[in-house]
Write an enzyme that holds these catalytic residues in place. Structure first.
Site, PDB file in Angstrom:
ATOM      1  N   GLY A 124      24.248  -1.859  16.098  1.00  0.00           N
ATOM      2  CA  GLY A 124      25.326  -2.099  17.110  1.00  0.00           C
ATOM      3  C   GLY A 124      26.588  -2.735  16.808  1.00  0.00           C
ATOM      4  N   GLU A 175      14.448  -2.817  18.071  1.00  0.00           N
ATOM      5  CA  GLU A 175      13.733  -4.115  18.030  1.00  0.00           C
ATOM      6  C   GLU A 175      12.439  -3.664  17.885  1.00  0.00           C
ATOM      7  N   THR A 180      18.372  -0.475  10.061  1.00  0.00           N
ATOM      8  CA  THR A 180      17.889   1.076  10.167  1.00  0.00           C
ATOM      9  C   THR A 180      18.796   1.655   9.376  1.00  0.00           C
TER      10      THR A 180
HETATM   11  C1  LIG Z   1      20.303 -14.206  22.296  1.00  0.00           C
HETATM   12  C2  LIG Z   1      20.478 -13.093  23.037  1.00  0.00           C
HETATM   13  C3  LIG Z   1      19.965 -11.810  22.641  1.00  0.00           C
HETATM   14  C4  LIG Z   1      19.633 -10.820  23.111  1.00  0.00           C
HETATM   15  C5  LIG Z   1      20.111 -10.143  24.509  1.00  0.00           C
HETATM   16  C6  LIG Z   1      19.766  -8.676  24.641  1.00  0.00           C
HETATM   17  C7  LIG Z   1      19.116  -7.567  23.908  1.00  0.00           C
HETATM   18  C8  LIG Z   1      18.515  -7.618  22.423  1.00  0.00           C
HETATM   19  C9  LIG Z   1      19.574  -7.733  21.394  1.00  0.00           C
HETATM   20  C10 LIG Z   1      19.916  -6.592  20.515  1.00  0.00           C
HETATM   21  C11 LIG Z   1      19.198  -5.534  20.652  1.00  0.00           C
HETATM   22  C12 LIG Z   1      20.081  -4.313  20.305  1.00  0.00           C
HETATM   23  C13 LIG Z   1      19.827  -3.632  19.068  1.00  0.00           C
HETATM   24  C14 LIG Z   1      18.356  -3.676  18.247  1.00  0.00           C
HETATM   25  C15 LIG Z   1      18.391  -4.141  16.803  1.00  0.00           C
HETATM   26  C16 LIG Z   1      17.279  -3.530  16.124  1.00  0.00           C
HETATM   27  O1  LIG Z   1      16.802  -2.647  16.459  1.00  0.00           O
HETATM   28  S1  LIG Z   1      17.169  -4.210  14.447  1.00  0.00           S
HETATM   29  C17 LIG Z   1      15.910  -3.178  13.970  1.00  0.00           C
HETATM   30  C18 LIG Z   1      14.746  -3.359  14.348  1.00  0.00           C
HETATM   31  N1  LIG Z   1      13.737  -2.597  13.360  1.00  0.00           N
HETATM   32  C19 LIG Z   1      12.457  -3.060  13.500  1.00  0.00           C
HETATM   33  O2  LIG Z   1      11.633  -3.801  14.410  1.00  0.00           O
HETATM   34  C20 LIG Z   1      11.542  -2.263  12.654  1.00  0.00           C
HETATM   35  C21 LIG Z   1      10.155  -2.307  12.942  1.00  0.00           C
HETATM   36  N2  LIG Z   1       9.303  -2.406  11.750  1.00  0.00           N
HETATM   37  C22 LIG Z   1       8.706  -3.358  11.119  1.00  0.00           C
HETATM   38  O3  LIG Z   1       8.993  -4.372  11.674  1.00  0.00           O
HETATM   39  C23 LIG Z   1       7.933  -3.293   9.887  1.00  0.00           C
HETATM   40  O4  LIG Z   1       8.239  -2.247   9.379  1.00  0.00           O
HETATM   41  C24 LIG Z   1       6.410  -3.048  10.225  1.00  0.00           C
HETATM   42  C25 LIG Z   1       5.979  -4.472  10.889  1.00  0.00           C
HETATM   43  C26 LIG Z   1       5.811  -2.208  11.305  1.00  0.00           C
HETATM   44  C27 LIG Z   1       5.367  -2.750   8.902  1.00  0.00           C
HETATM   45  O5  LIG Z   1       5.971  -3.795   8.024  1.00  0.00           O
HETATM   46  P1  LIG Z   1       5.340  -3.871   6.617  1.00  0.00           P
HETATM   47  O6  LIG Z   1       6.056  -4.664   5.595  1.00  0.00           O
HETATM   48  O7  LIG Z   1       4.883  -2.326   6.185  1.00  0.00           O
HETATM   49  O8  LIG Z   1       3.965  -4.359   7.034  1.00  0.00           O
HETATM   50  P2  LIG Z   1       2.266  -4.027   6.902  1.00  0.00           P
HETATM   51  O9  LIG Z   1       2.136  -3.336   5.730  1.00  0.00           O
HETATM   52  O10 LIG Z   1       2.179  -3.197   8.093  1.00  0.00           O
HETATM   53  O11 LIG Z   1       1.495  -5.490   7.052  1.00  0.00           O
HETATM   54  C28 LIG Z   1       1.557  -5.799   8.421  1.00  0.00           C
HETATM   55  C29 LIG Z   1       1.306  -7.398   7.845  1.00  0.00           C
HETATM   56  O12 LIG Z   1       2.682  -7.815   8.045  1.00  0.00           O
HETATM   57  C30 LIG Z   1       2.682  -8.949   9.093  1.00  0.00           C
HETATM   58  N3  LIG Z   1       3.991  -8.856   9.580  1.00  0.00           N
HETATM   59  C31 LIG Z   1       4.553  -7.508  10.096  1.00  0.00           C
HETATM   60  N4  LIG Z   1       5.711  -7.906  10.753  1.00  0.00           N
HETATM   61  C32 LIG Z   1       5.940  -9.174  10.692  1.00  0.00           C
HETATM   62  C33 LIG Z   1       6.823 -10.072  11.438  1.00  0.00           C
HETATM   63  N5  LIG Z   1       8.093  -9.857  11.865  1.00  0.00           N
HETATM   64  N6  LIG Z   1       6.671 -11.285  11.197  1.00  0.00           N
HETATM   65  C34 LIG Z   1       5.398 -11.958  10.743  1.00  0.00           C
HETATM   66  N7  LIG Z   1       4.660 -11.104  10.103  1.00  0.00           N
HETATM   67  C35 LIG Z   1       4.898  -9.702  10.239  1.00  0.00           C
HETATM   68  C36 LIG Z   1       1.685  -8.477  10.042  1.00  0.00           C
HETATM   69  O13 LIG Z   1       1.071  -9.572  10.816  1.00  0.00           O
HETATM   70  C37 LIG Z   1       0.600  -8.094   8.723  1.00  0.00           C
HETATM   71  O14 LIG Z   1      -0.034  -9.030   8.523  1.00  0.00           O
HETATM   72  P3  LIG Z   1      -1.579  -8.981   8.101  1.00  0.00           P
HETATM   73  O15 LIG Z   1      -2.185 -10.409   7.721  1.00  0.00           O
HETATM   74  O16 LIG Z   1      -2.371  -8.179   8.879  1.00  0.00           O
HETATM   75  O17 LIG Z   1      -1.379  -8.143   6.567  1.00  0.00           O
HETATM   76  C1  LIG Z   2      20.012   1.846  21.486  1.00  0.00           C
HETATM   77  C2  LIG Z   2      19.512   1.302  20.036  1.00  0.00           C
HETATM   78  C3  LIG Z   2      20.201   0.185  19.437  1.00  0.00           C
HETATM   79  C4  LIG Z   2      19.726  -0.087  17.948  1.00  0.00           C
HETATM   80  N1  LIG Z   2      20.311  -0.939  17.434  1.00  0.00           N
HETATM   81  C5  LIG Z   2      20.125  -1.229  16.317  1.00  0.00           C
HETATM   82  C6  LIG Z   2      20.780  -2.317  15.318  1.00  0.00           C
HETATM   83  O1  LIG Z   2      21.796  -3.068  16.018  1.00  0.00           O
HETATM   84  N2  LIG Z   2      20.534  -2.742  14.085  1.00  0.00           N
HETATM   85  C7  LIG Z   2      19.411  -1.746  13.521  1.00  0.00           C
HETATM   86  O2  LIG Z   2      19.301  -2.067  12.330  1.00  0.00           O
HETATM   87  N3  LIG Z   2      18.648  -0.803  14.073  1.00  0.00           N
HETATM   88  C8  LIG Z   2      19.163  -0.610  15.419  1.00  0.00           C
HETATM   89  N4  LIG Z   2      18.592   0.422  16.236  1.00  0.00           N
HETATM   90  C9  LIG Z   2      17.502   1.182  15.604  1.00  0.00           C
HETATM   91  C10 LIG Z   2      16.008   0.949  16.048  1.00  0.00           C
HETATM   92  O3  LIG Z   2      15.590  -0.233  15.253  1.00  0.00           O
HETATM   93  C11 LIG Z   2      15.233   2.063  15.372  1.00  0.00           C
HETATM   94  O4  LIG Z   2      15.388   3.100  16.296  1.00  0.00           O
HETATM   95  C12 LIG Z   2      13.694   1.769  15.712  1.00  0.00           C
HETATM   96  O5  LIG Z   2      13.219   0.736  14.872  1.00  0.00           O
HETATM   97  C13 LIG Z   2      12.684   2.918  15.457  1.00  0.00           C
HETATM   98  O6  LIG Z   2      13.025   3.546  14.326  1.00  0.00           O
HETATM   99  P1  LIG Z   2      13.196   4.966  14.234  1.00  0.00           P
HETATM  100  O7  LIG Z   2      14.363   5.258  14.861  1.00  0.00           O
HETATM  101  O8  LIG Z   2      13.413   5.334  12.691  1.00  0.00           O
HETATM  102  O9  LIG Z   2      11.998   5.863  14.491  1.00  0.00           O
HETATM  103  P2  LIG Z   2      10.755   6.155  13.948  1.00  0.00           P
HETATM  104  O10 LIG Z   2      10.115   5.042  13.191  1.00  0.00           O
HETATM  105  O11 LIG Z   2      11.117   7.342  12.954  1.00  0.00           O
HETATM  106  O12 LIG Z   2       9.574   6.665  15.012  1.00  0.00           O
HETATM  107  C14 LIG Z   2       9.533   7.923  15.564  1.00  0.00           C
HETATM  108  C15 LIG Z   2       8.489   8.150  15.961  1.00  0.00           C
HETATM  109  O13 LIG Z   2       7.415   8.073  14.884  1.00  0.00           O
HETATM  110  C16 LIG Z   2       6.198   7.281  15.228  1.00  0.00           C
HETATM  111  N5  LIG Z   2       5.742   6.385  14.184  1.00  0.00           N
HETATM  112  C17 LIG Z   2       6.490   5.799  13.179  1.00  0.00           C
HETATM  113  N6  LIG Z   2       5.801   5.018  12.587  1.00  0.00           N
HETATM  114  C18 LIG Z   2       4.459   5.241  12.899  1.00  0.00           C
HETATM  115  C19 LIG Z   2       3.244   4.789  12.544  1.00  0.00           C
HETATM  116  N7  LIG Z   2       3.271   3.793  11.554  1.00  0.00           N
HETATM  117  N8  LIG Z   2       2.228   4.839  13.223  1.00  0.00           N
HETATM  118  C20 LIG Z   2       2.362   5.617  14.280  1.00  0.00           C
HETATM  119  N9  LIG Z   2       3.524   6.494  14.695  1.00  0.00           N
HETATM  120  C21 LIG Z   2       4.434   6.026  14.087  1.00  0.00           C
HETATM  121  C22 LIG Z   2       6.890   6.416  16.316  1.00  0.00           C
HETATM  122  O14 LIG Z   2       5.993   5.830  17.244  1.00  0.00           O
HETATM  123  C23 LIG Z   2       7.887   7.318  17.129  1.00  0.00           C
HETATM  124  O15 LIG Z   2       6.999   7.895  18.002  1.00  0.00           O
HETATM  125  C24 LIG Z   2      18.640   0.632  17.492  1.00  0.00           C
HETATM  126  C25 LIG Z   2      18.383   1.924  18.046  1.00  0.00           C
HETATM  127  C26 LIG Z   2      18.605   2.156  19.468  1.00  0.00           C
HETATM  128  C27 LIG Z   2      17.946   3.195  20.395  1.00  0.00           C
END
Ligand SMILES: CC/C=C\C/C=C\C/C=C\C/C=C\CCC(=O)SCCNC(=O)CCNC(=O)[C@H](O)C(C)(C)COP(=O)(O)OP(=O)(O)OC[C@H]1O[C@@H](n2cnc3c(N)ncnc32)[C@H](O)[C@@H]1OP(=O)(O)O
Ligand SMILES: Cc1cc2nc3c(=O)[nH]c(=O)nc-3n(C[C@H](O)[C@H](O)[C@H](O)COP(=O)(O)OP(=O)(O)OC[C@H]3O[C@@H](n4cnc5c(N)ncnc54)[C@H](O)[C@@H]3O)c2cc1C
Length: 633
Positions: A155, A398, A116
């Site tokens: 984190g 996530e 992120t």
């Molecule tokens: C072991 C102990 C563990 C844990 C204990 C406790 C706690 C948890 C641990 C840690 C938590 C703390 C911190 C959290 C860490 C984070 O937050 S990491 C950052 C997280 N960020 C996200 O999740 C980002 C979200 N965004 C996305 O995933 C992508 O941007 C999207 C999926 C929203 C969009 O991706 P695009 O590339 O734009 O794809 P699209 O144009 O929408 O097309 C979608 C097609 O792609 C396929 N697809 C998308 N994602 C996946 C995937 N992950 N795997 C497989 N396929 C995927 C989807 O199916 C679509 O396919 P089509 O066939 O329809 O085209």
């Molecule tokens: C406690 C905590 C720990 C974290 N730890 C990590 C970490 O270890 N590593 C890491 O990489 N990240 C980490 N993150 C970041 C986290 O993964 C992001 O905050 C999360 O993926 C959401 O992205 P954003 O914050 O940019 O929100 P945005 O994506 O900007 O979302 C803001 C608003 O826009 C809306 N929105 C965005 N896209 C769309 C769409 N396509 N259609 C409709 N609505 C939409 C959302 O629904 C939401 O209401 C952490 C976040 C938190 C809060």
């Protein structure tokens, strides 16, 4: 070197160095972090020894370790990302040779997952950090071209980790190949100073998760060896040839792992909140039911049972569904290992909606448990506020909940179209074909009947979404615009799908094993599963009236059955939360301790407040007294 025998909960929890003299809520932001690093380092040391003693797969802390650390940390462990994402990303996305190289120092390195950015969290294809191949030096040059490209949130990034897995846009010979993962050392192992070319720090206080050390990271012409790109799925050869992945979304695989895990994690979060609030409700006497009788346990109020028993049932639902989803994940990973990606879209869709529903439900249910404890639930010493702020972070991290539900909706719409074309569908969506071919039954007031009804709601709403999209397209909108116009209904379809899945898996998994359980256990588990399903049938009665043949009379009978189930569960309620077997040192709650000495523990905790160290605080003489005397009449 200190050598720990294989730790048991008792041993770990008895280590003096892991105890807090002053409750965490009375420490400063900086002291909090230093305190949690002190405790986390002891645990890290134990896990390291354990992985040597127990031949644990390198770097994987034993699963129960999280439960122990939950109690010791109370807040979030800044080493969490090392185990939850850094190591899984390397084992999931690097070649075996790279894994051996990157993880050769074992627990000698501490990592995080830096994806992120300040400007992008959801839209990964919009990430701005760049990794550009330098053919001459056989290196990648990492850059943060803008402020919004700074990594922000990872984190442990602020002051804890010395390595990270970074997601950056890959550039080779001027061409962008999209987001890829890179193994990057960010601090000197000996001095822990940030390496030259990096800007590192923590992002500041948050509503919770305040010991997670979430940080920021900026790159300025920072060089890493070409081999530091994780190359299991796609490769960049020495001559600059880019070999693309069989499926570009495999790069997103580490997030699927955590989303799958979170279902089980939320089961545990809820088990803690239910234990605290049910035990407290058995101790707390307040008001009368019969005017001429003594004050009753608040757990005897049916409305209190309505507030709390759903949390007991939901914890079991998430635990059982979490195991089911984990088995699905493992099978899909095995298939991918054999080269088949067929079930990856299904796994992605399942993990998206179940992660969202479990984290959202954990949030509002923990809050409901807190509110059911009255004012004492508002005390930090109850541990309910911390459970709430920790759990609700998962609704966003996530994968933000709305965005993930839209991903599941994408899969539902695609499946609906396949059903219309007569294609066979995976079992988890085959009901769409049944609905399309009008093969469904009249309403039955049974758990199976409710599950079938909830599936009809999914099919009906999905059909409505497909028609809405088609309507907007026929009016001249592009498909993507039509998708956006229909997104309110698309979210509803995914939410309904997730609920139907949870009800179906919970009921049928319990039904499947009940013959192997003692009669009493089978009876109680089935009561919890039926309570869960009936609760949600009543919550979703509007949708059932629209999409099924349920009648008002059926609903009245369901309401009656629901209240019967509350009465049946009441005698076992405390036993049910005791069976979560969460010891006091991990529950960390004055309201939920096993011995029920609530009021004594509340007073003991209150007296630990630094403010109670003296009877008159110095601010009286410094500030109050002059004003009072000045205005004294
Ligand atoms: C072991 C102990 C563990 C844990 C204990 C406790 C706690 C948890 C641990 C840690 C938590 C703390 C911190 C959290 C860490 C984070 O937050 S990491 C950052 C997280 N960020 C996200 O999740 C980002 C979200 N965004 C996305 O995933 C992508 O941007 C999207 C999926 C929203 C969009 O991706 P695009 O590339 O734009 O794809 P699209 O144009 O929408 O097309 C979608 C097609 O792609 C396929 N697809 C998308 N994602 C996946 C995937 N992950 N795997 C497989 N396929 C995927 C989807 O199916 C679509 O396919 P089509 O066939 O329809 O085209
Ligand atoms: C406690 C905590 C720990 C974290 N730890 C990590 C970490 O270890 N590593 C890491 O990489 N990240 C980490 N993150 C970041 C986290 O993964 C992001 O905050 C999360 O993926 C959401 O992205 P954003 O914050 O940019 O929100 P945005 O994506 O900007 O979302 C803001 C608003 O826009 C809306 N929105 C965005 N896209 C769309 C769409 N396509 N259609 C409709 N609505 C939409 C959302 O629904 C939401 O209401 C952490 C976040 C938190 C809060």
């Amino acid at each position: 070197m200190k050598c720990y025998p294989v730790p048991r909960e008792n041993l770990v929890l008895s280590i003096d160095n892991l105890k807090d003299d002053i409750p965490e809520e009375y420490l400063s932001h900086k002291e909090c972090y230093e305190n949690v690093i002190r405790k986390g380092s002891v645990l890290y040391d134990i896990f390291s020894e354990l992985s040597k003693d127990r031949k644990h797969k390198a770097h994987q802390a034993p699963s129960n370790a999280y439960r122990i650390s939950d109690g010791i940390m109370q807040n979030v462990n800044p080493f969490l990302l090392h185990f939850a994402l850094f190591v899984p990303a390397i084992t999931n996305q690097a070649t075996p040779e790279q894994q051996a190289e990157f993880l050769k120092h074992g627990f000698g390195i501490i990592g995080t997952y830096a994806q992120t950015e300040l400007g992008h969290g959801t839209f990964l294809r919009g990430l701005e950090t760049t990794a550009t191949l330098d053919l001459e030096t056989d290196e990648f040059v990492l850059n943060s071209p803008t402020l919004t490209s700074y990594k922000w949130w990872p984190g442990g990034l602020g002051h804890t980790a010395n390595h990270c897995v970074v997601m950056a846009q890959l550039y080779v010979k001027g061409k962008c190949h999209g987001p890829h993962l890179f193994f990057v050392q960010i601090r000197d192992i000996e001095t822990h100073e940030p390496l030259p070319g990096l800007k590192l720090g923590e992002i500041g206080a948050k509503m919770g998760f305040n010991t997670a050390d979430n940080g920021f990271l900026g790159f300025h012409n920072f060089r890493i060896p070409r081999n530091n790109m994780l190359m299991k799925n796609s490769q960049v050869l020495k001559d600059g040839t880019y070999v693309e992945s069989k499926n570009e979304k495999l790069t997103y695989g580490s997030m699927v792992f955590v989303r799958v895990y979170l279902l089980s994690d939320m089961a545990y979060m809820l088990a803690r909140a239910a234990t605290i609030s049910v035990r407290y409700s058995a101790v707390r006497h307040q008001s009368h039911i019969k005017p001429d009788e003594p004050e009753v346990q608040i757990l005897d109020f049916v409305i209190q049972q309505h507030k709390l028993f759903i949390s007991i049932a939901t914890s079991h639902a998430f635990k059982i569904c979490g195991l089911w989803l984990w088995q699905t994940y493992s099978k899909v990973m095995e298939d991918i290992g054999k080269g088949s990606m067929d079930r990856l879209p299904e796994l992605h869709a399942l993990s998206c909606c179940l992660k969202t529903t479990s984290t959202r439900d954990a949030g509002w249910l923990i809050e409901q448990c807190r509110l059911a404890c009255g004012g004492h639930g508002y005390l930090m010493s109850s541990n309910l506020p911390s459970l709430y702020t920790t759990a609700t972070a998962a609704i966003t991290y996530e994968g933000e909940s709305t965005v993930l539900l839209l991903q599941t909706a994408r899969y539902l719409i695609k499946s609906w179209k396949r059903a219309m074309e007569g294609e066979s569908l995976p079992a988890t969506v085959s009901f769409l074909s049944e609905y399309f071919n009008k093969r469904y039954n009249k309403w039955e007031n049974t758990p199976k009947g409710i599950v079938d009804g909830l599936k009809l709601v999914v099919a009906g709403v999905t059909k409505m979404c497909a028609e809405s999209i088609q309507k907007h397209v026929s009016r001249g909108q592009q498909y993507e615009e039509a998708w956006n116009s229909s997104s309110v209904q698309l979210i509803k379809a995914s939410e309904a799908y997730s609920r139907a899945l949870l009800c179906e898996v919970f009921w049928f998994e319990v039904d499947k094993v009940s013959s192997t359980l003692s009669n009493n256990l089978a009876v109680v588990l089935k009561q919890l599963a039926e309570l869960y399903i009936t609760y949600w049938a009543l919550e979703k009665r509007g949708d059932l009236l629209v999409y099924t043949t349920i009648s008002k009379d059926d609903l009245d009978k369901l309401q009656e059955r629901y209240e019967e189930l509350l009465a049946l569960i009441r005698p076992n309620a405390v036993g049910l939360v005791d069976s979560f077997d969460i010891r006091d040192e991990i529950l960390c709650s004055t309201l939920g301790a096993y011995d029920g000495r609530v009021y004594e523990r509340m007073m003991e905790h209150a007296l630990k407040s630094p403010l109670n160290a003296e009877t008159v605080n110095q601010s009286f003489h410094k500030y109050m007294k002059p004003v009072i005397l000045k205005h004294k009449i």
